[in-house]
Design a protein around this motif. Structure first.
Motif, PDB file in Angstrom:
ATOM      1  N   ILE A 151       0.477  29.654 128.982  1.00 29.58           N
ATOM      2  CA  ILE A 151       1.406  29.299 130.149  1.00 29.58           C
ATOM      3  C   ILE A 151       1.394  27.772 130.167  1.00 29.58           C
ATOM      4  O   ILE A 151       0.470  27.076 129.691  1.00 29.58           O
ATOM      5  CB  ILE A 151       0.643  29.779 131.549  1.00 29.58           C
ATOM      6  CG1 ILE A 151       1.827  29.449 132.604  1.00 29.58           C
ATOM      7  CG2 ILE A 151      -0.634  29.264 131.717  1.00 29.58           C
ATOM      8  CD1 ILE A 151       1.411  30.137 134.022  1.00 29.58           C
ATOM      9  N   PHE A 152       2.589  27.303 130.482  1.00 27.26           N
ATOM     10  CA  PHE A 152       2.700  25.524 130.723  1.00 27.26           C
ATOM     11  C   PHE A 152       2.230  25.301 132.240  1.00 27.26           C
ATOM     12  O   PHE A 152       2.590  26.157 133.214  1.00 27.26           O
ATOM     13  CB  PHE A 152       3.970  25.464 130.452  1.00 27.26           C
ATOM     14  CG  PHE A 152       4.727  25.429 129.082  1.00 27.26           C
ATOM     15  CD1 PHE A 152       3.770  24.890 127.972  1.00 27.26           C
ATOM     16  CD2 PHE A 152       5.366  26.499 128.669  1.00 27.26           C
ATOM     17  CE1 PHE A 152       4.338  25.075 126.522  1.00 27.26           C
ATOM     18  CE2 PHE A 152       5.749  26.477 127.206  1.00 27.26           C
ATOM     19  CZ  PHE A 152       5.186  25.835 126.321  1.00 27.26           C
ATOM     20  N   ALA A 153       1.442  24.276 132.316  1.00 29.02           N
ATOM     21  CA  ALA A 153       1.189  23.784 133.851  1.00 29.02           C
ATOM     22  C   ALA A 153       2.136  22.272 133.787  1.00 29.02           C
ATOM     23  O   ALA A 153       1.515  21.523 133.399  1.00 29.02           O
ATOM     24  CB  ALA A 153      -0.145  23.677 133.710  1.00 29.02           C
ATOM     25  N   VAL A 154       3.120  22.507 134.047  1.00 29.49           N
ATOM     26  CA  VAL A 154       3.864  20.981 134.521  1.00 29.49           C
ATOM     27  C   VAL A 154       3.325  20.552 136.074  1.00 29.49           C
ATOM     28  O   VAL A 154       3.412  21.212 136.985  1.00 29.49           O
ATOM     29  CB  VAL A 154       5.445  21.546 135.039  1.00 29.49           C
ATOM     30  CG1 VAL A 154       6.151  20.099 135.291  1.00 29.49           C
ATOM     31  CG2 VAL A 154       5.970  21.951 133.353  1.00 29.49           C
ATOM     32  N   GLU A 155       2.684  19.460 136.022  1.00 26.08           N
ATOM     33  CA  GLU A 155       1.809  19.178 137.227  1.00 26.08           C
ATOM     34  C   GLU A 155       2.147  17.733 137.497  1.00 26.08           C
ATOM     35  O   GLU A 155       2.302  16.548 136.832  1.00 26.08           O
ATOM     36  CB  GLU A 155       0.321  19.413 136.963  1.00 26.08           C
ATOM     37  CG  GLU A 155      -0.422  18.884 135.532  1.00 26.08           C
ATOM     38  CD  GLU A 155      -1.542  19.320 135.500  1.00 26.08           C
ATOM     39  OE1 GLU A 155      -2.272  19.909 136.325  1.00 26.08           O
ATOM     40  OE2 GLU A 155      -2.125  18.895 134.354  1.00 26.08           O
ATOM     41  N   THR A 156       1.456  17.564 139.059  1.00 24.94           N
ATOM     42  CA  THR A 156       1.417  16.145 139.430  1.00 24.94           C
ATOM     43  C   THR A 156       2.739  15.509 139.436  1.00 24.94           C
ATOM     44  O   THR A 156       2.807  14.216 139.238  1.00 24.94           O
ATOM     45  CB  THR A 156       0.163  15.464 138.783  1.00 24.94           C
ATOM     46  OG1 THR A 156      -0.695  16.088 138.421  1.00 24.94           O
ATOM     47  CG2 THR A 156      -0.250  14.402 139.798  1.00 24.94           C
ATOM     48  N   MET A 157       3.903  16.161 139.310  1.00 23.74           N
ATOM     49  CA  MET A 157       5.218  15.747 139.343  1.00 23.74           C
ATOM     50  C   MET A 157       5.587  14.910 140.586  1.00 23.74           C
ATOM     51  O   MET A 157       5.269  15.329 141.718  1.00 23.74           O
ATOM     52  CB  MET A 157       6.234  16.504 138.822  1.00 23.74           C
ATOM     53  CG  MET A 157       6.060  17.131 137.469  1.00 23.74           C
ATOM     54  SD  MET A 157       6.803  15.920 136.211  1.00 23.74           S
ATOM     55  CE  MET A 157       5.787  16.503 134.684  1.00 23.74           C
ATOM     56  N   MET A 158       6.127  13.649 140.531  1.00 24.47           N
ATOM     57  CA  MET A 158       6.705  13.011 141.556  1.00 24.47           C
ATOM     58  C   MET A 158       7.891  12.963 142.022  1.00 24.47           C
ATOM     59  O   MET A 158       8.427  12.927 143.171  1.00 24.47           O
ATOM     60  CB  MET A 158       6.143  11.489 141.334  1.00 24.47           C
ATOM     61  CG  MET A 158       4.839  10.936 141.050  1.00 24.47           C
ATOM     62  SD  MET A 158       3.610  11.018 142.262  1.00 24.47           S
ATOM     63  CE  MET A 158       2.098  10.282 141.152  1.00 24.47           C
ATOM     64  N   PHE A 159       8.670  13.251 141.147  1.00 20.34           N
ATOM     65  CA  PHE A 159      10.196  12.906 141.313  1.00 20.34           C
ATOM     66  C   PHE A 159      10.966  14.260 140.693  1.00 20.34           C
ATOM     67  O   PHE A 159      10.573  14.994 139.555  1.00 20.34           O
ATOM     68  CB  PHE A 159      11.041  11.826 140.155  1.00 20.34           C
ATOM     69  CG  PHE A 159      10.323  10.791 140.476  1.00 20.34           C
ATOM     70  CD1 PHE A 159      10.468  10.202 141.905  1.00 20.34           C
ATOM     71  CD2 PHE A 159       9.233   9.921 139.675  1.00 20.34           C
ATOM     72  CE1 PHE A 159       9.724   8.772 141.861  1.00 20.34           C
ATOM     73  CE2 PHE A 159       8.812   8.973 139.870  1.00 20.34           C
ATOM     74  CZ  PHE A 159       8.946   7.997 141.183  1.00 20.34           C
ATOM     75  N   PRO A 160      11.955  14.971 141.397  1.00 18.85           N
ATOM     76  CA  PRO A 160      12.564  16.040 141.273  1.00 18.85           C
ATOM     77  C   PRO A 160      13.231  16.143 139.820  1.00 18.85           C
ATOM     78  O   PRO A 160      13.115  17.237 138.917  1.00 18.85           O
ATOM     79  CB  PRO A 160      13.437  16.408 142.388  1.00 18.85           C
ATOM     80  CG  PRO A 160      13.646  15.090 142.819  1.00 18.85           C
ATOM     81  CD  PRO A 160      12.375  14.020 142.615  1.00 18.85           C
ATOM     82  N   GLN A 161      13.792  14.998 139.190  1.00 14.97           N
ATOM     83  CA  GLN A 161      14.480  15.128 138.111  1.00 14.97           C
ATOM     84  C   GLN A 161      13.341  15.155 136.979  1.00 14.97           C
ATOM     85  O   GLN A 161      13.927  16.102 135.904  1.00 14.97           O
ATOM     86  CB  GLN A 161      15.000  13.686 137.756  1.00 14.97           C
ATOM     87  CG  GLN A 161      16.092  13.197 138.746  1.00 14.97           C
ATOM     88  CD  GLN A 161      15.444  12.152 140.029  1.00 14.97           C
ATOM     89  OE1 GLN A 161      14.418  12.667 140.499  1.00 14.97           O
ATOM     90  NE2 GLN A 161      16.316  11.190 140.570  1.00 14.97           N
ATOM     91  N   GLU A 162      12.409  14.521 137.153  1.00 16.22           N
ATOM     92  CA  GLU A 162      11.483  14.633 135.703  1.00 16.22           C
ATOM     93  C   GLU A 162      10.660  16.396 135.990  1.00 16.22           C
ATOM     94  O   GLU A 162      10.446  16.879 134.683  1.00 16.22           O
ATOM     95  CB  GLU A 162      10.258  13.914 135.994  1.00 16.22           C
ATOM     96  CG  GLU A 162       9.451  13.596 134.959  1.00 16.22           C
ATOM     97  CD  GLU A 162       8.449  12.564 135.009  1.00 16.22           C
ATOM     98  OE1 GLU A 162       7.811  12.051 133.962  1.00 16.22           O
ATOM     99  OE2 GLU A 162       8.089  12.152 136.121  1.00 16.22           O
TER     100      GLU A 162
END
Length: 306
Positions: A151-162
């Protein structure tokens, strides 16, 4: 052809199971000798036994899902250390290290963190287009998939675009589920939690799911007390699986050492309420270690299908 095993995580969460994520990595790496300002992902090559030991410590403590040591593994981030040309290698090695100690029934999550580059909309400092984000995340996700993540864990993102670009990149390279979490700041004056962009937890849940994520939630931030509120607000707008892995409270810095407010017992006592708020997968972030996860796992297991 059967779908990859990682989809079991989504199915189990939807069926009401409580699953356990892992804890912090930075503290363990620094304790093992990683210097401030050095590249953590390089240790996948130079100190594989240390990284493998951290993964094993979390599996042994009761984590169902353990993530790779690839949080800063995009080319854009690795370029800061002049290591961009080793992007594929360091991510592939990171995935294989976690996989090598994954027990039967365990899962490996490919960690994908922010690039530290701002979107072009953030003039004058922003310089990264959606296309550049997608390209750098695709390269990382492809290497993680080849290394064997579930599974991928896209995490601690600050900005919706990223966050959106990372989710789309993951979906483009492999038929694996994607969980996506954002960092929320607690605004004391307004008694609310918001992203750097000003989005509410409800907004975030809808936007991440709209981008294609299968599991959404929060990580890092202030601690489990705020995670409860954030998850409750997300649960009000979706029945998708939710994940929370907050920090062990706020950092306390004395001289060169940083500790965190909450020890294992103090942290775990908030987790019944976090599960009651509608959280399906629970873990911890900065300041936590296997001792925290062991107690969090006990709480989750006692509530496996409530």
């Amino acid at each position: 052809m059967a779908r990859p095993r990682g989809w079991e995580i989504v199915e189990r969460a939807k069926a009401g199971e409580r699953l356990v994520f892992d804890g912090g990595y930075g503290t363990a790496l620094f304790a093992a000798g990683l210097l401030n300002g050095a590249c953590p992902e390089l240790w996948n090559d130079t100190h594989p036994e240390v990284v493998r030991g951290i993964h094993k410590g979390y599996f042994d403590a009761g984590s169902d899902i353990v993530e790779t040591n690839t949080f800063g593994g995009t080319r854009l981030k690795l370029n800061e250390y002049q290591l961009g040309d080793r992007t594929r290698e360091l991510n592939d090695k990171g995935a294989r290290l976690a996989r090598s100690v994954c027990p039967p029934g365990g899962y490996v999550a490919g960690s994908i963190g922010p690039t530290s580059r701002l979107p072009v909309e953030y003039e004058p400092l922003g310089d990264t287009s959606d296309e550049e984000y997608v390209a750098t995340f695709k390269e990382q996700a492809q290497a993680l998939a080849e290394g064997g993540v579930d599974i991928f864990a896209v995490e601690t993102m600050m900005f919706p675009q990223e966050a959106t670009a990372a989710i789309k990149a993951c979906k483009a390279v492999a038929d694996l589920p994607v969980m996506a979490t954002m960092f929320f700041q607690y605004e004391e004056m307004h008694d609310r939690d918001r992203t750097m962009w000003g989005e509410s937890p409800a907004d975030v849940a809808k936007s991440l799911l709209g981008a294609g994520a299968d599991i959404v939630g929060m990580n890092c931030g202030r601690g489990p007390d705020r995670a409860i509120v954030i998850i409750r607000e997300m649960r009000a707008v979706t029945d998708a699986p939710l994940i929370a892995y907050p920090n062990a409270g706020l950092p306390i810095t004395k001289g060169d050492t940083t500790t965190y407010e909450l020890g294992p017992e103090a942290m775990a006592k908030d987790y019944p309420a976090l599960l009651d708020a509608g959280c399906n997968i629970v873990g911890a972030c900065c300041g936590s270690d296997p001792a925290h996860i062991r107690l969090i796992a006990e709480v989750a297991r006692s509530r496996r299908s409530t």
